[in-house]
Design an enzyme around this catalytic site. Structure first.
Site, PDB file in Angstrom:
ATOM      1  CB  CYS A 198     -30.618  72.609   0.139  1.00 15.38           C
ATOM      2  SG  CYS A 198     -29.642  72.373   1.850  1.00 15.38           S
TER       3      CYS A 198
ATOM      4  CG  ASP B  59     -36.169  56.913  -1.763  1.00 18.96           C
ATOM      5  OD1 ASP B  59     -35.356  57.184  -0.798  1.00 18.96           O
ATOM      6  OD2 ASP B  59     -35.668  56.717  -2.857  1.00 18.96           O
TER       7      ASP B  59
ATOM      8  CG  ASN C 152     -28.624  54.490   5.200  1.00 21.53           C
ATOM      9  OD1 ASN C 152     -28.534  53.607   6.076  1.00 21.53           O
ATOM     10  ND2 ASN C 152     -29.262  54.500   4.072  1.00 21.53           N
TER      11      ASN C 152
ATOM     12  CB  CYS D 204     -27.371  70.757  -0.617  1.00 21.78           C
ATOM     13  SG  CYS D 204     -28.000  69.251   0.233  1.00 21.78           S
TER      14      CYS D 204
ATOM     15  CG  HIS E 123     -29.894  67.870   3.323  1.00 22.17           C
ATOM     16  ND1 HIS E 123     -29.981  69.300   2.913  1.00 22.17           N
ATOM     17  CD2 HIS E 123     -30.900  67.648   4.306  1.00 22.17           C
ATOM     18  CE1 HIS E 123     -31.132  69.763   3.595  1.00 22.17           C
ATOM     19  NE2 HIS E 123     -31.543  68.906   4.383  1.00 22.17           N
TER      20      HIS E 123
ATOM     21  CG  HIS F 281     -31.674  61.563   4.142  1.00 22.59           C
ATOM     22  ND1 HIS F 281     -30.753  62.095   3.680  1.00 22.59           N
ATOM     23  CD2 HIS F 281     -31.859  60.254   3.715  1.00 22.59           C
ATOM     24  CE1 HIS F 281     -29.877  60.979   3.166  1.00 22.59           C
ATOM     25  NE2 HIS F 281     -30.634  59.944   3.030  1.00 22.59           N
TER      26      HIS F 281
HETATM   27  P1  AMP Z   1     -29.177  57.759   1.465  1.00 17.09           P
HETATM   28  O1  AMP Z   1     -28.704  56.697   0.502  1.00 17.09           O
HETATM   29  O2  AMP Z   1     -29.290  57.142   2.787  1.00 17.09           O
HETATM   30  O3  AMP Z   1     -28.498  59.028   1.614  1.00 17.09           O
HETATM   31  O4  AMP Z   1     -30.644  57.946   0.879  1.00 17.09           O
HETATM   32  C1  AMP Z   1     -30.647  58.905  -0.163  1.00 17.09           C
HETATM   33  C2  AMP Z   1     -32.174  58.519  -0.840  1.00 17.09           C
HETATM   34  O5  AMP Z   1     -32.764  59.636  -1.629  1.00 17.09           O
HETATM   35  C3  AMP Z   1     -32.107  57.248  -1.660  1.00 17.09           C
HETATM   36  O6  AMP Z   1     -33.070  56.308  -1.161  1.00 17.09           O
HETATM   37  C4  AMP Z   1     -32.337  57.850  -3.093  1.00 17.09           C
HETATM   38  O7  AMP Z   1     -33.161  56.730  -3.661  1.00 17.09           O
HETATM   39  C5  AMP Z   1     -33.046  59.154  -2.710  1.00 17.09           C
HETATM   40  N1  AMP Z   1     -33.367  60.177  -3.434  1.00 17.09           N
HETATM   41  C6  AMP Z   1     -32.309  60.593  -4.394  1.00 17.09           C
HETATM   42  N2  AMP Z   1     -32.864  61.380  -5.188  1.00 17.09           N
HETATM   43  C7  AMP Z   1     -34.080  61.593  -4.971  1.00 17.09           C
HETATM   44  C8  AMP Z   1     -34.875  62.564  -5.473  1.00 17.09           C
HETATM   45  N3  AMP Z   1     -34.776  63.423  -6.302  1.00 17.09           N
HETATM   46  N4  AMP Z   1     -36.257  62.443  -4.980  1.00 17.09           N
HETATM   47  C9  AMP Z   1     -36.599  61.557  -4.145  1.00 17.09           C
HETATM   48  N5  AMP Z   1     -35.708  60.826  -3.419  1.00 17.09           N
HETATM   49  C10 AMP Z   1     -34.577  60.936  -4.021  1.00 17.09           C
HETATM   50 ZN    ZN Z   2     -28.655  70.155   1.830  1.00 19.97          ZN
END
Ligand code: AMP
Ligand code: ZN
Length: 112
Positions: A7, A30, A85, A4, A96, A98
């Site tokens: 994680c 982000d 979301n 994950c 996961h 958030h």
């Molecule tokens: P969601 O679409 O609500 O699941 O949000 C996931 C968020 O994680 C998105 O806004 C992505 O831009 C962000 N994201 C994905 N990979 C990473 C990463 N390695 N570091 C920081 N943010 C990330």
């Molecule tokens: Zn996780």
């Protein structure tokens, strides 16, 4: 969960732009920000989504919101959004739990 993404970020196995960390969560910038301030609050314990929480998660859920409120204040935001979301159709792409803390611009309602 070994595979994950969040994680691995929360355990510091993968690097991130860390804003805050305590025993229960990390807050990171982000990687693809959609607002001048776009911070993700990520619990260290794997929970797949808000749909998977149980009564025993009340403390964690409250803590996530308290930290969101405190970070918003520390980042100088007086207006902001805290977004979750839940599920692919709602825009969840990382499974996961958030919260997004978004600020620094105006937001429309209803969201798209
Ligand atoms: P969601 O679409 O609500 O699941 O949000 C996931 C968020 O994680 C998105 O806004 C992505 O831009 C962000 N994201 C994905 N990979 C990473 C990463 N390695 N570091 C920081 N943010 C990330
Ligand atoms: Zn996780």
């Amino acid at each position: 969960m070994a595979e994950c993404l969040f994680c691995r970020i929360a355990s510091r196995e993968l690097s991130s732009d860390l804003v805050f960390e305590d025993e229960q969560l990390v807050a990171i910038r982000d990687i693809n920000p959609v607002a001048p301030v776009h911070v993700l609050l990520i619990p260290k314990r794997h929970v797949g989504s808000l749909a998977e929480v149980a009564e025993g998660d009340a403390g964690l859920l409250g803590h996530l919101q308290l930290v969101a409120s405190r970070l918003a204040r520390e980042l100088g935001l007086d207006s902001y959004r805290v977004v979750n979301n839940c599920g692919a159709a709602a825009g969840q792409s990382v499974f996961h739990l958030h919260y997004h803390l978004l600020g620094g611009r105006e937001f429309r309602w209803p969201p798209g």
